[in-house]
Design an enzyme around this catalytic site. Structure first.
Site, PDB file in Angstrom:
ATOM      1  N   ASP A   1     -17.214   8.931  10.256  1.00 50.56           N
ATOM      2  CA  ASP A   1     -17.578   8.858   8.831  1.00 50.56           C
ATOM      3  C   ASP A   1     -17.288  10.212   8.207  1.00 50.56           C
ATOM      4  O   ASP A   1     -17.525  11.247   8.827  1.00 50.56           O
ATOM      5  CB  ASP A   1     -19.085   8.509   8.690  1.00 50.56           C
ATOM      6  CG  ASP A   1     -19.434   7.947   7.324  1.00 50.56           C
ATOM      7  OD1 ASP A   1     -19.142   8.630   6.319  1.00 50.56           O
ATOM      8  OD2 ASP A   1     -20.009   6.848   7.254  1.00 50.56           O
TER       9      ASP A   1
ATOM     10  N   SER B   1     -15.112  -8.855   0.923  1.00 48.73           N
ATOM     11  CA  SER B   1     -16.136  -9.071  -0.102  1.00 48.73           C
ATOM     12  C   SER B   1     -15.885 -10.379  -0.840  1.00 48.73           C
ATOM     13  O   SER B   1     -14.732 -10.805  -1.009  1.00 48.73           O
ATOM     14  CB  SER B   1     -16.056  -7.909  -1.089  1.00 48.73           C
ATOM     15  OG  SER B   1     -16.800  -8.173  -2.245  1.00 48.73           O
TER      16      SER B   1
ATOM     17  N   TYR C   1     -11.375  -1.653  -7.062  1.00 49.17           N
ATOM     18  CA  TYR C   1     -12.103  -1.803  -5.798  1.00 49.17           C
ATOM     19  C   TYR C   1     -11.837  -3.186  -5.192  1.00 49.17           C
ATOM     20  O   TYR C   1     -11.500  -3.324  -4.016  1.00 49.17           O
ATOM     21  CB  TYR C   1     -13.618  -1.608  -6.015  1.00 49.17           C
ATOM     22  CG  TYR C   1     -14.421  -2.132  -4.847  1.00 49.17           C
ATOM     23  CD1 TYR C   1     -14.446  -1.443  -3.641  1.00 49.17           C
ATOM     24  CD2 TYR C   1     -15.103  -3.354  -4.926  1.00 49.17           C
ATOM     25  CE1 TYR C   1     -15.143  -1.942  -2.549  1.00 49.17           C
ATOM     26  CE2 TYR C   1     -15.797  -3.850  -3.847  1.00 49.17           C
ATOM     27  CZ  TYR C   1     -15.825  -3.150  -2.659  1.00 49.17           C
ATOM     28  OH  TYR C   1     -16.492  -3.662  -1.580  1.00 49.17           O
TER      29      TYR C   1
ATOM     30  N   LYS D   1      -9.803  -4.644  -1.519  1.00 53.20           N
ATOM     31  CA  LYS D   1     -10.270  -5.601  -0.501  1.00 53.20           C
ATOM     32  C   LYS D   1      -9.256  -6.740  -0.356  1.00 53.20           C
ATOM     33  O   LYS D   1      -8.896  -7.150   0.746  1.00 53.20           O
ATOM     34  CB  LYS D   1     -11.640  -6.167  -0.884  1.00 53.20           C
ATOM     35  CG  LYS D   1     -12.752  -5.150  -0.856  1.00 53.20           C
ATOM     36  CD  LYS D   1     -13.009  -4.659   0.558  1.00 53.20           C
ATOM     37  CE  LYS D   1     -13.990  -3.511   0.605  1.00 53.20           C
ATOM     38  NZ  LYS D   1     -14.029  -2.819   1.885  1.00 53.20           N
TER      39      LYS D   1
ATOM     40  N   ASN E   1     -23.910 -10.650  -1.447  1.00 47.35           N
ATOM     41  CA  ASN E   1     -24.599  -9.477  -2.025  1.00 47.35           C
ATOM     42  C   ASN E   1     -25.655  -8.919  -1.067  1.00 47.35           C
ATOM     43  O   ASN E   1     -26.787  -9.415  -1.044  1.00 47.35           O
ATOM     44  CB  ASN E   1     -25.240  -9.865  -3.358  1.00 47.35           C
ATOM     45  CG  ASN E   1     -24.215 -10.089  -4.453  1.00 47.35           C
ATOM     46  OD1 ASN E   1     -23.322 -10.937  -4.320  1.00 47.35           O
ATOM     47  ND2 ASN E   1     -24.312  -9.342  -5.530  1.00 47.35           N
TER      48      ASN E   1
HETATM   49  P1  NAD Z   1     -21.538   2.767   2.022  1.00 48.84           P
HETATM   50  O1  NAD Z   1     -20.885   3.582   0.972  1.00 48.84           O
HETATM   51  O2  NAD Z   1     -22.991   2.936   2.236  1.00 48.84           O
HETATM   52  O3  NAD Z   1     -20.788   2.976   3.424  1.00 48.84           O
HETATM   53  C1  NAD Z   1     -19.426   3.267   3.505  1.00 48.84           C
HETATM   54  C2  NAD Z   1     -19.272   4.491   4.393  1.00 48.84           C
HETATM   55  O4  NAD Z   1     -17.889   4.830   4.506  1.00 48.84           O
HETATM   56  C3  NAD Z   1     -19.993   5.737   3.847  1.00 48.84           C
HETATM   57  O5  NAD Z   1     -20.810   6.263   4.859  1.00 48.84           O
HETATM   58  C4  NAD Z   1     -18.857   6.681   3.474  1.00 48.84           C
HETATM   59  O6  NAD Z   1     -19.233   8.032   3.657  1.00 48.84           O
HETATM   60  C5  NAD Z   1     -17.760   6.235   4.429  1.00 48.84           C
HETATM   61  N1  NAD Z   1     -16.395   6.520   4.009  1.00 48.84           N
HETATM   62  C6  NAD Z   1     -15.809   6.264   2.808  1.00 48.84           C
HETATM   63  N2  NAD Z   1     -14.528   6.646   2.818  1.00 48.84           N
HETATM   64  C7  NAD Z   1     -14.285   7.157   4.054  1.00 48.84           C
HETATM   65  C8  NAD Z   1     -13.144   7.740   4.669  1.00 48.84           C
HETATM   66  N3  NAD Z   1     -12.002   7.880   4.024  1.00 48.84           N
HETATM   67  N4  NAD Z   1     -13.251   8.153   5.952  1.00 48.84           N
HETATM   68  C9  NAD Z   1     -14.411   8.025   6.627  1.00 48.84           C
HETATM   69  N5  NAD Z   1     -15.523   7.516   6.093  1.00 48.84           N
HETATM   70  C10 NAD Z   1     -15.458   7.080   4.814  1.00 48.84           C
HETATM   71  O7  NAD Z   1     -21.210   1.241   1.705  1.00 48.84           O
HETATM   72  P2  NAD Z   1     -21.766  -0.094   2.376  1.00 48.84           P
HETATM   73  O8  NAD Z   1     -22.540  -0.807   1.339  1.00 48.84           O
HETATM   74  O9  NAD Z   1     -22.395   0.185   3.682  1.00 48.84           O
HETATM   75  O10 NAD Z   1     -20.408  -0.878   2.557  1.00 48.84           O
HETATM   76  C11 NAD Z   1     -19.703  -0.896   3.779  1.00 48.84           C
HETATM   77  C12 NAD Z   1     -18.418  -1.673   3.586  1.00 48.84           C
HETATM   78  O11 NAD Z   1     -18.728  -2.990   3.144  1.00 48.84           O
HETATM   79  C13 NAD Z   1     -17.496  -1.074   2.525  1.00 48.84           C
HETATM   80  O12 NAD Z   1     -16.165  -1.233   2.961  1.00 48.84           O
HETATM   81  C14 NAD Z   1     -17.773  -1.940   1.314  1.00 48.84           C
HETATM   82  O13 NAD Z   1     -16.668  -1.978   0.446  1.00 48.84           O
HETATM   83  C15 NAD Z   1     -18.019  -3.287   1.959  1.00 48.84           C
HETATM   84  N6  NAD Z   1     -18.817  -4.183   1.117  1.00 48.84           N
HETATM   85  C16 NAD Z   1     -20.010  -3.747   0.631  1.00 48.84           C
HETATM   86  C17 NAD Z   1     -20.767  -4.574  -0.191  1.00 48.84           C
HETATM   87  C18 NAD Z   1     -22.049  -4.093  -0.811  1.00 48.84           C
HETATM   88  O14 NAD Z   1     -22.464  -4.657  -1.822  1.00 48.84           O
HETATM   89  N7  NAD Z   1     -22.732  -3.095  -0.248  1.00 48.84           N
HETATM   90  C19 NAD Z   1     -20.320  -5.883  -0.457  1.00 48.84           C
HETATM   91  C20 NAD Z   1     -19.113  -6.309   0.085  1.00 48.84           C
HETATM   92  C21 NAD Z   1     -18.363  -5.437   0.883  1.00 48.84           C
HETATM   93  C1  WQD Z   2     -25.827  -8.719  -9.375  1.00 50.92           C
HETATM   94  C2  WQD Z   2     -26.333  -9.390 -10.637  1.00 50.92           C
HETATM   95  C3  WQD Z   2     -25.461  -8.413 -12.649  1.00 50.92           C
HETATM   96  C4  WQD Z   2     -27.450  -4.545 -12.177  1.00 50.92           C
HETATM   97  C5  WQD Z   2     -21.100  -6.187  -6.713  1.00 50.92           C
HETATM   98  C6  WQD Z   2     -19.615  -6.018  -6.559  1.00 50.92           C
HETATM   99  C7  WQD Z   2     -19.117  -6.816  -5.401  1.00 50.92           C
HETATM  100  C8  WQD Z   2     -19.927  -6.535  -4.147  1.00 50.92           C
HETATM  101  C9  WQD Z   2     -21.394  -6.607  -4.371  1.00 50.92           C
HETATM  102  C10 WQD Z   2     -18.819  -4.911  -2.838  1.00 50.92           C
HETATM  103  C11 WQD Z   2     -25.255  -9.595 -11.708  1.00 50.92           C
HETATM  104  C12 WQD Z   2     -26.962  -8.213 -12.575  1.00 50.92           C
HETATM  105  C13 WQD Z   2     -27.013  -5.837 -11.989  1.00 50.92           C
HETATM  106  C14 WQD Z   2     -28.320  -4.283 -13.280  1.00 50.92           C
HETATM  107  C15 WQD Z   2     -28.255  -6.606 -13.868  1.00 50.92           C
HETATM  108  N1  WQD Z   2     -19.709  -5.209  -3.668  1.00 50.92           N
HETATM  109  N2  WQD Z   2     -27.415  -6.839 -12.815  1.00 50.92           N
HETATM  110  N3  WQD Z   2     -28.693  -5.315 -14.054  1.00 50.92           N
HETATM  111  O1  WQD Z   2     -21.798  -7.576  -9.436  1.00 50.92           O
HETATM  112  O2  WQD Z   2     -22.548  -9.486  -7.924  1.00 50.92           O
HETATM  113  O3  WQD Z   2     -21.359  -7.566  -6.954  1.00 50.92           O
HETATM  114  O4  WQD Z   2     -21.748  -5.808  -5.503  1.00 50.92           O
HETATM  115  O5  WQD Z   2     -17.943  -5.586  -2.435  1.00 50.92           O
HETATM  116  O6  WQD Z   2     -17.782  -6.476  -5.253  1.00 50.92           O
HETATM  117  O7  WQD Z   2     -18.979  -6.414  -7.757  1.00 50.92           O
HETATM  118  O8  WQD Z   2     -23.655  -7.243  -7.728  1.00 50.92           O
HETATM  119  O9  WQD Z   2     -25.845  -6.130  -7.727  1.00 50.92           O
HETATM  120  O10 WQD Z   2     -24.056  -5.323  -9.327  1.00 50.92           O
HETATM  121  O11 WQD Z   2     -25.133  -7.522  -9.727  1.00 50.92           O
HETATM  122  O12 WQD Z   2     -28.620  -7.501 -14.608  1.00 50.92           O
HETATM  123  O13 WQD Z   2     -28.724  -3.110 -13.516  1.00 50.92           O
HETATM  124  O14 WQD Z   2     -27.313  -8.533 -11.246  1.00 50.92           O
HETATM  125  O15 WQD Z   2     -25.044  -8.665 -13.961  1.00 50.92           O
HETATM  126  O16 WQD Z   2     -25.532 -10.795 -12.358  1.00 50.92           O
HETATM  127  P1  WQD Z   2     -22.303  -8.038  -8.141  1.00 50.92           P
HETATM  128  P2  WQD Z   2     -24.694  -6.451  -8.600  1.00 50.92           P
END
Ligand code: NAD
Ligand code: WQD
Length: 355
Positions: free
Chosen positions: A31, A125, A150, A154, A180
């Protein structure tokens, strides 16, 4: 198995480490700490009662750094979480997002294949479905137009990894499309630690409840949903973490997809690669706020704001494929999600301390 966990200090990565070790696997974390704190890894080790999680402060774009990690360890598979994930920031800084997420993954995958490690689970995602063509969303739903860079990283990386698998059947690529993620480990020791103003709903709710922010803005109450607010498939991060452990079975030579109409059971079948990881239940913004207040007895003032650009009305999945093929399904309900999110925030109002 011994697993390379990129992004393992982050929200989902840290929770997945616990489930990996508890299932008998070992892991090495890479990381760059751009969005995380090494205290998370210390706490993971404490929860597991082990001295430490092996950790390299390395960027996945740094080929030499990765080479050193691979020279010192032999990996059976990689769970690839590392990436930038802030939707709004990606609109402001598209180059940084494409360079980090796509550039980083290309370097990682190249180093993996040089070292004969061709098993990867990729954090995809629900965003790849765009405004989904069907609800609940199955894996057969076509990918859609993403509304931000973003999301495109993906969508593009899914294609890159599938093309690599197609060209070299030695690769096993598993794409997990998360819905989510919310909640936290029940210990309250690790959780989501966003920098600055949270983009996502649940950390915003918890920061209002703990008094760090005045009120929640609810982005729109005129959607075509039961109460007019956006509906999503929230999944407890511990369930999501367990989905990664379940997905590791795709890399076993014994893995068979159970027979189904579309895919008859045959020995040595190449694993299906794409799984929706959600609960299959859709909850509105106000459902989440009301559950949070009911379960935790905390106050969450809110007001209705205009819709947020790029948001869709409804997004929830049909998670049946993951159940049928991986034997995985989400076990935690909405009450567990809001309880554990609050438990983390309440115990760590400022997030992790300085290391
Ligand atoms: P996060 O930011 O908490 O974790 C991602 C980690 O990757 C961090 O620790 C960051 O320091 C590290 N990182 C970023 N770029 C890097 C690089 N170039 N080299 C090494 N480390 C690097 O996010 P998360 O919520 O734990 O998400 C993990 C994965 O899941 C991500 O790929 C994210 O896009 C994906 N994802 C997250 C969500 C969500 O809502 N949290 C939803 C769908 C997909
Ligand atoms: C959820 C709902 C908002 C904040 C995002 C990314 C998606 C994925 C997950 C990584 C929606 C509403 C939110 C606030 C609100 N990430 N909301 N007030 O948009 O479904 O997904 O995170 O891959 O790519 O787009 O998640 O938690 O932002 O929103 O009313 O302050 O809550 O409008 O309906 P979302 P979110």
């Amino acid at each position: 198995m011994n697993i390379l966990v990129t992004g393992g200090a982050g929200f989902i990565g840290s929770h997945t480490l616990i489930e990996l070790y508890q299932a008998g696997h070992t892991a090495v974390v890479v990381d760059n700490l751009s969005n995380s704190n090494p205290v998370a890894l210390k706490r993971v080790a404490e929860i597991l009662s082990i001295p430490a999680i092996p950790f390299y402060h390395v960027d996945i774009r740094d080929r030499e750094g990765l080479e050193k990690v691979f020279a010192e360890h032999k990996f059976d598979a990689c769970i690839h979480f590392a990436g930038l994930k802030a939707v709004g920031e990606s609109v402001e800084k598209p180059w940084e997002y494409y360079e980090n997420n796509i550039g980083g993954t290309l370097t990682l995958v190249d180093v993996m294949r040089m070292h004969g490690c061709k098993n990867i689970i990729f954090s995809s995602s629900a965003t790849v479905y765009g405004d989904p063509a069907e609800i609940p969303i199955t894996e057969n739903c076509p990918k859609g137009q993403c509304t931000n860079p973003y999301g495109w990283t993906k969508s593009m990386l899914e294609q890159v990894l599938m093309d690599i698998q197609k060209a070299d059947p030695g690769w096993n690529v598993v794409l997990l499309r998360y819905f989510n993620p919310v909640g936290a480990h029940p210990s309250g020791r690790i959780g989501e630690n966003p920098n600055g103003i949270p983009n996502n709903l649940m950390p915003y709710i918890t920061q209002v409840a703990v008094g760090k922010r005045k009120e929640l803005g609810v982005f729109g109450n005129d959607y075509d949903t039961p109460d007019g607010t956006g509906v999503r498939d929230y999944i407890h991060v511990v369930d999501l973490a367990k989905a990664h452990v379940a997905a590791l079975q795709c890399f076993s030579s014994k893995f068979q997809v159970p027979s189904s109409k579309s895919q008859p059971s045959t020995l040595n079948l190449k694993p299906s690669t794409i799984y929706n990881i959600g609960t299959g239940h859709g909850y509105s913004v106000l459902d989440m706020v009301k559950a949070f207040v009911r379960v935790n007895g905390a106050d969450v003032p809110y007001s209705i704001k205009p819709r947020r650009a790029g948001d869709i009305a409804t997004c929830y999945c049909n998670p049946a494929k993951a159940k049928a093929e991986l034997g995985w399904e989400a076990k935690h309900g909405i009450d567990d999600m809001v309880r554990d999110s609050w438990n983390w925030q309440r115990n760590n109002p400022e997030g992790y301390p300085e290391p």
